[in-house]
Design a protein around this motif. Structure first.
Motif, PDB file in Angstrom:
ATOM      1  N   CYS A 112     -92.838   9.631  14.410  1.00 32.07           N
ATOM      2  CA  CYS A 112     -91.418   9.793  14.080  1.00 32.07           C
ATOM      3  C   CYS A 112     -90.991   8.790  13.018  1.00 32.07           C
ATOM      4  CB  CYS A 112     -90.574   9.623  15.335  1.00 32.07           C
ATOM      5  SG  CYS A 112     -88.798   9.696  15.015  1.00 32.07           S
TER       6      CYS A 112
ATOM      7  N   TYR B 248     -90.556  16.196   4.444  1.00 27.87           N
ATOM      8  CA  TYR B 248     -90.853  16.160   5.878  1.00 27.87           C
ATOM      9  C   TYR B 248     -91.783  17.308   6.260  1.00 27.87           C
ATOM     10  CZ  TYR B 248     -90.135  16.392  10.944  1.00 27.87           C
ATOM     11  OH  TYR B 248     -90.331  16.435  12.308  1.00 27.87           O
TER      12      TYR B 248
ATOM     13  N   ILE C 279     -93.740  13.677  12.587  1.00 28.80           N
ATOM     14  CA  ILE C 279     -93.026  14.555  13.523  1.00 28.80           C
ATOM     15  C   ILE C 279     -91.892  13.753  14.148  1.00 28.80           C
ATOM     16  CG2 ILE C 279     -93.149  16.020  15.580  1.00 28.80           C
ATOM     17  CD1 ILE C 279     -96.124  16.332  15.111  1.00 28.80           C
TER      18      ILE C 279
ATOM     19  N   LYS D 182     -88.163  13.815  19.897  1.00 26.71           N
ATOM     20  CA  LYS D 182     -87.109  14.683  20.439  1.00 26.71           C
ATOM     21  C   LYS D 182     -85.729  14.071  20.233  1.00 26.71           C
ATOM     22  CE  LYS D 182     -85.710  16.996  24.748  1.00 26.71           C
ATOM     23  NZ  LYS D 182     -84.372  16.377  24.893  1.00 26.71           N
TER      24      LYS D 182
ATOM     25  N   TYR E 233     -84.880  14.006  16.409  1.00 22.18           N
ATOM     26  CA  TYR E 233     -84.719  15.372  15.920  1.00 22.18           C
ATOM     27  C   TYR E 233     -83.350  15.911  16.334  1.00 22.18           C
ATOM     28  CZ  TYR E 233     -84.809  20.438  16.122  1.00 22.18           C
ATOM     29  OH  TYR E 233     -84.456  21.758  16.001  1.00 22.18           O
TER      30      TYR E 233
ATOM     31  N   ARG F 134     -85.026  23.234  12.265  1.00 18.75           N
ATOM     32  CA  ARG F 134     -85.497  23.672  13.584  1.00 18.75           C
ATOM     33  C   ARG F 134     -86.848  24.392  13.468  1.00 18.75           C
ATOM     34  NH1 ARG F 134     -85.543  28.266  16.496  1.00 18.75           N
ATOM     35  NH2 ARG F 134     -84.547  29.375  14.781  1.00 18.75           N
TER      36      ARG F 134
ATOM     37  N   GLN G 247     -89.616  21.982  12.625  1.00 22.20           N
ATOM     38  CA  GLN G 247     -89.954  21.174  13.796  1.00 22.20           C
ATOM     39  C   GLN G 247     -90.843  21.955  14.756  1.00 22.20           C
ATOM     40  OE1 GLN G 247     -89.391  18.064  14.016  1.00 22.20           O
ATOM     41  NE2 GLN G 247     -89.431  17.444  16.163  1.00 22.20           N
TER      42      GLN G 247
ATOM     43  N   LYS H  29     -94.381  22.102  13.398  1.00 23.65           N
ATOM     44  CA  LYS H  29     -95.052  20.810  13.530  1.00 23.65           C
ATOM     45  C   LYS H  29     -95.508  20.579  14.973  1.00 23.65           C
ATOM     46  CE  LYS H  29     -93.157  18.102   9.705  1.00 23.65           C
ATOM     47  NZ  LYS H  29     -94.410  17.451   9.305  1.00 23.65           N
TER      48      LYS H  29
END
Length: 228
Positions: A16, A130, A136, A139, A142, A161, A164, A167
Motif C-alpha cells: 500500500c 497505480y 495495492i 482496504k 482504498y 474500483r 483494485q 489487483k
C-alpha cells in the motif's frame, strides 16, 4: 506532475503506497524527536500531556533509541524519569493524572488525511501509474481514497474500483500458487514472488501498523471514528 504527485508515484513500489508513506513519515518523526527535540520544552510538554506517548509509540521510540548507537537511551530516560516523577507525585497527593492523546498519533493521522486527499486531487495522473504498478492499496486506504474520489468524480471512482479488483485477483492468484507449492506432489519451491504474496495479502486487508491504524482500533472500541 507536480512534486507531490511524483512523491506519491514513487511510493507505488509494493504494498500500500499510503501505508508506506505513513510508516516512513512516522520513522522520520521519531528520528527528529530523538536527535533534535529531546530537550525541546514544547516537545517535552507534549510528552508530559500524553504520559510518554501511546503504548505503541512509546515502545517504538524506545526500540529506536536502543538501536541507534548515536542516540542511546539517555534522552528517552530523561523524558520518562520526569513523567515517572509526576506520576509518583499524583499518587502521593491523591490526585488523578490525566492521560492526553498521543501527539505522534495526531501527526500520523493528519499525514494520512493529507496523503489521501493529495492522491484524490491528482487521481487522473496517478490512476494510470497505480494501475501499472505492483502496488495495492490496503482496504482502509482504498476505501478512504474511493470516498474522496467519489465526491469529485464518480466515474473515476468506478475506474479505481475496477483496478483494485484486478489487483486483488492477481494477488489471489499468487497466494493460491504459493499454497499449491506446499502440496507433496509439487516439484518446485515457491518463488520469491509467491512467497511475498502472504505478507502482501495481510497488508492488503489490514494495512501496515502505524499510529493511524492503532488509533482507529482504539476508537472503534470506544465507538468513535474520526474523519469519515
Amino acid at each position: 506532475m507536480d512534486l507531490i504527485g511524483i512523491y506519491l508515484k514513487e511510493a507505488m513500489n509494493e504494498g500500500c503506497p499510503v501505508c508506506r508513506i505513513l510508516r516512513s513519515y512516522e520513522e522520520s518523526q521519531i528520528d527528529t524527536i530523538l536527535y533534535e527535540h529531546v530537550n525541546d520544552p514544547e516537545v517535552r510538554k507534549k510528552f508530559q500531556e500524553s504520559l510518554g506517548l501511546c503504548t505503541y509509540h512509546a515502545w517504538k521510540t524506545l526500540k529506536k533509541a536502543y538501536s541507534e548507537p548515536l542516540l542511546g537511551p539517555l534522552g528517552v530516560a530523561i523524558i520518562y524519569e520526569s513523567i515517572l516523577s509526576r506520576y509518583i507525585t499524583s499518587l502521593e497527593e491523591r490526585k488523578p493524572l490525566d492521560e492526553g492523546e498521543c501527539f505522534l498519533c495526531d501527526l500520523v493521522q493528519q499525514k494520512e488525511k493529507d496523503t489521501v486527499e493529495a492522491f484524490a486531487e491528482r487521481i487522473e495522473e496517478l490512476l494510470p501509474e497505480y494501475e501499472k504498478s505492483s502496488s495495492i492499496l490496503c482496504k482502509r486506504h482504498y476505501e478512504m481514497l474511493l470516498r474522496e474520489v467519489g465526491q469529485r468524480d464518480p466515474e473515476t471512482a468506478d475506474r479505481l474500483r475496477k483496478i483494485q479488483i484486478e489487483k486483488l485477483k492477481g494477488l489471489q492468484k499468487r497466494i493460491n500458487s504459493f499454497i499449491n507449492k506446499f502440496d507433496y506432489r509439487a516439484e518446485k519451491e515457491p518463488t520469491k514472488e509467491e512467497a511475498s504474496s502472504l505478507p502482501l495479502t495481510v497488508e492488503a486487508l489490514k494495512g501496515l501498523e502505524t499510529g493511524a491504524t492503532i488509533r482507529e482500533h482504539q476508537e472503534k472500541k470506544r465507538g468513535f471514528l474520526p474523519w469519515r
